[in-house]
Design a protein around this motif. Structure first.
Motif, mmCIF file in Angstrom:
data_model
loop_
_atom_site.group_PDB
_atom_site.id
_atom_site.type_symbol
_atom_site.label_atom_id
_atom_site.label_comp_id
_atom_site.label_asym_id
_atom_site.label_seq_id
_atom_site.Cartn_x
_atom_site.Cartn_y
_atom_site.Cartn_z
ATOM 1 N N GLY A 5 -36.551 -9.398 -29.924
ATOM 2 C CA GLY A 5 -35.937 -9.828 -28.677
ATOM 3 C C GLY A 5 -34.839 -8.923 -28.200
ATOM 4 N N MET A 6 -34.761 -7.674 -28.703
ATOM 5 C CA MET A 6 -33.724 -6.745 -28.290
ATOM 6 C C MET A 6 -34.374 -5.456 -27.813
ATOM 7 S SD MET A 6 -30.846 -7.248 -31.254
ATOM 8 C CE MET A 6 -30.235 -8.872 -31.670
ATOM 9 N N PHE A 7 -33.667 -4.646 -27.096
ATOM 10 C CA PHE A 7 -34.170 -3.370 -26.631
ATOM 11 C C PHE A 7 -33.287 -2.266 -27.181
ATOM 12 C CE2 PHE A 7 -31.084 -4.833 -23.590
ATOM 13 C CZ PHE A 7 -30.355 -3.700 -23.262
ATOM 14 N N ARG A 8 -33.880 -1.064 -27.333
ATOM 15 C CA ARG A 8 -33.180 0.057 -27.938
ATOM 16 C C ARG A 8 -32.620 0.963 -26.863
ATOM 17 N NH1 ARG A 8 -34.550 0.187 -33.280
ATOM 18 N NH2 ARG A 8 -36.408 -0.939 -33.893
ATOM 19 N N ARG A 9 -31.481 1.549 -27.160
ATOM 20 C CA ARG A 9 -30.855 2.490 -26.249
ATOM 21 C C ARG A 9 -30.116 3.527 -27.088
ATOM 22 N NH1 ARG A 9 -26.892 -0.048 -22.083
ATOM 23 N NH2 ARG A 9 -28.862 -0.949 -21.377
ATOM 24 N N GLY A 10 -30.763 4.728 -27.254
ATOM 25 C CA GLY A 10 -30.129 5.797 -28.014
ATOM 26 C C GLY A 10 -29.851 5.435 -29.454
ATOM 27 N N GLY A 11 -30.833 4.765 -30.116
ATOM 28 C CA GLY A 11 -30.640 4.399 -31.513
ATOM 29 C C GLY A 11 -29.752 3.200 -31.719
ATOM 30 N N ILE A 12 -29.348 2.527 -30.634
ATOM 31 C CA ILE A 12 -28.490 1.345 -30.724
ATOM 32 C C ILE A 12 -29.302 0.127 -30.337
ATOM 33 C CG2 ILE A 12 -26.388 0.230 -29.915
ATOM 34 C CD1 ILE A 12 -25.887 2.684 -31.555
ATOM 35 N N LYS A 13 -29.278 -0.864 -31.168
ATOM 36 C CA LYS A 13 -29.961 -2.119 -30.841
ATOM 37 C C LYS A 13 -28.976 -3.000 -30.080
ATOM 38 C CE LYS A 13 -32.702 -4.196 -33.769
ATOM 39 N NZ LYS A 13 -33.180 -5.008 -34.918
ATOM 40 N N VAL A 14 -29.331 -3.324 -28.862
ATOM 41 C CA VAL A 14 -28.439 -4.074 -27.992
ATOM 42 C C VAL A 14 -29.085 -5.400 -27.649
ATOM 43 C CG1 VAL A 14 -27.164 -4.063 -25.841
ATOM 44 C CG2 VAL A 14 -27.555 -1.921 -27.052
ATOM 45 N N SER A 15 -28.344 -6.464 -27.781
ATOM 46 C CA SER A 15 -28.851 -7.788 -27.455
ATOM 47 C C SER A 15 -28.866 -7.983 -25.955
ATOM 48 C CB SER A 15 -27.983 -8.873 -28.110
ATOM 49 O OG SER A 15 -28.393 -10.153 -27.711
ATOM 50 N N LYS A 16 -29.902 -8.633 -25.464
ATOM 51 C CA LYS A 16 -30.003 -8.900 -24.033
ATOM 52 C C LYS A 16 -29.063 -10.018 -23.589
ATOM 53 C CE LYS A 16 -34.843 -7.468 -23.650
ATOM 54 N NZ LYS A 16 -36.201 -7.885 -23.261
ATOM 55 N N ALA A 17 -28.710 -10.876 -24.506
ATOM 56 C CA ALA A 17 -27.882 -12.035 -24.150
ATOM 57 C C ALA A 17 -26.409 -11.645 -24.167
ATOM 58 C CB ALA A 17 -28.132 -13.187 -25.130
ATOM 59 N N ASN A 18 -25.697 -12.066 -23.149
ATOM 60 C CA ASN A 18 -24.262 -11.828 -23.067
ATOM 61 C C ASN A 18 -23.512 -13.045 -23.579
ATOM 62 O OD1 ASN A 18 -24.588 -9.293 -21.952
ATOM 63 N ND2 ASN A 18 -24.650 -10.081 -19.874
ATOM 64 N N ASN A 19 -22.535 -12.824 -24.414
ATOM 65 C CA ASN A 19 -21.731 -13.909 -24.957
ATOM 66 C C ASN A 19 -20.464 -14.061 -24.125
ATOM 67 O OD1 ASN A 19 -23.561 -14.334 -27.036
ATOM 68 N ND2 ASN A 19 -22.589 -12.790 -28.331
ATOM 69 N N LYS A 20 -20.211 -15.272 -23.677
ATOM 70 C CA LYS A 20 -19.023 -15.543 -22.893
ATOM 71 C C LYS A 20 -17.892 -15.928 -23.827
ATOM 72 C CE LYS A 20 -21.421 -17.052 -18.698
ATOM 73 N NZ LYS A 20 -21.585 -18.149 -17.710
ATOM 74 N N THR A 21 -16.767 -15.299 -23.647
ATOM 75 C CA THR A 21 -15.590 -15.583 -24.449
ATOM 76 C C THR A 21 -14.427 -15.930 -23.533
ATOM 77 O OG1 THR A 21 -14.996 -13.236 -24.497
ATOM 78 C CG2 THR A 21 -16.311 -14.085 -26.328
ATOM 79 N N LEU A 22 -13.550 -16.777 -24.031
ATOM 80 C CA LEU A 22 -12.387 -17.209 -23.269
ATOM 81 C C LEU A 22 -11.255 -16.219 -23.470
ATOM 82 C CD1 LEU A 22 -11.304 -19.591 -21.514
ATOM 83 C CD2 LEU A 22 -10.381 -20.534 -23.618
ATOM 84 N N VAL A 23 -10.634 -15.823 -22.386
ATOM 85 C CA VAL A 23 -9.509 -14.898 -22.448
ATOM 86 C C VAL A 23 -8.268 -15.676 -22.866
ATOM 87 C CG1 VAL A 23 -8.081 -13.291 -21.142
ATOM 88 C CG2 VAL A 23 -10.520 -13.437 -20.668
ATOM 89 N N VAL A 24 -7.631 -15.235 -23.941
ATOM 90 C CA VAL A 24 -6.399 -15.861 -24.418
ATOM 91 C C VAL A 24 -5.281 -14.829 -24.383
ATOM 92 C CG1 VAL A 24 -7.501 -17.614 -25.838
ATOM 93 C CG2 VAL A 24 -7.102 -15.360 -26.808
ATOM 94 N N PRO A 25 -4.083 -15.247 -24.025
ATOM 95 C CA PRO A 25 -3.669 -16.600 -23.639
ATOM 96 C C PRO A 25 -4.300 -17.036 -22.318
ATOM 97 C CG PRO A 25 -1.897 -15.057 -23.221
ATOM 98 C CD PRO A 25 -2.946 -14.287 -23.956
#
Length: 275
Positions: free
Chosen positions: A212-232
């Protein structure tokens, strides 16, 4: 340190945890450390496992809830018992509280869902966000609209659009108060912001499966983006200022209104006859 190796009260447990995370965060002698007792699954619990700072509770609003039962039984009922337990009434407040009906806990709305959320955070909401009437839950979604409001699409869209505009206007007005105080730019969008981070990791090109991932220059990159909360959560998160809690409340209301609007729009796309 306490005699006999005891852990001490919950303030001491919280102070040690904060000092382990940040060695510069040292609680001085006779300093009052604010804390909140949060709810945990099960009937029995240890207070030292349920203590958070108010800022930690605001940042993890989707994962924790205030332990209302603890505060009612240990503080409110104890004060009422001292007043109502006198002659000639001799009332037993604890028994009265046990037989009284308990209101349902409302769901918390937050931009991201923590991985350490309680199991109740994955339960769907069965209260309509528009008419506040009980309806059928839609999976694990926290925002749900009943069929009566779905059938009256035009009125529902107007109601939620007006509500969303009022919430955003109020949030901007409160943010302007913060901006005048701290000297930084503040708006309704600068509180509890969300950033999308894309997970990537190096991988040998000889591997065949991508899972479920695609390759880019020998790097396996996930298609899904993870949302994170900016703290503070904002430029200023002073727990002694009531404006911080007002901004937090308005941010939660804005998320609920946006979720209701998106649910109505998605229902219109799926069922064009309900327009």
């Amino acid at each position: 340190k306490y005699r006999g190796g005891r852990e001490g009260p919950v303030q001491a447990v919280l102070a040690r945890r904060l000092a382990e995370a940040d060695p510069g965060r040292i609680v001085r002698h006779k300093e009052r450390l604010p804390y909140v007792i949060v709810a945990t699954p099960g009937q029995t619990f240890r207070l030292k496992d349920c203590v958070l700072t108010p800022l930690e509770l605001l940042e993890r609003w989707d994962a924790y809830k205030i332990h209302s039962g603890y505060y009612i039984e240990k503080h409110v009922n104890a004060a009422l018992q001292r007043c109502l337990g006198l002659a000639p009434h001799f009332a037993k407040v604890s028994e009265w509280f046990q037989i009284c009906p308990k209101p349902r806990r409302r769901p918390h709305f937050w931009p991201v869902k923590s991985r350490r959320s309680m199991i109740t955070a994955y339960f769907g909401n069965d209260i309509c966000s528009l008419c506040q009437q009980k309806c059928q839950a839609d999976g694990s979604k926290s925002v749900v609209v009943c069929m009566k409001c779905r059938n009256d699409k035009a009125r529902s869209m107007q109601t939620v659009s007006t509500l969303l505009n009022e919430i955003q206007r109020s949030a901007n007005e409160v943010a302007n108060e913060c901006s005048k105080c701290n000297g930084c730019f503040e708006s309704a969008d600068t509180f509890a912001m969300v950033q999308e981070s894309q997970n990537s990791r190096p991988d040998a090109e000889s591997r065949g499966k991508t899972d479920g991932m695609f390759r880019r220059g020998g790097i396996k990159v996930s298609k899904a983006n993870n949302k994170t909360l900016v703290v503070p959560l904002a430029n200023c998160v002073c727990m002694d200022c009531p404006v911080t809690f007002r901004r937090h409340r308005l941010r939660e209301q804005e998320i609920e209104a946006q979720g209701t609007y998106e649910a109505l729009v998605q229902d219109t796309i799926i069922n064009p006859k309900l327009r």
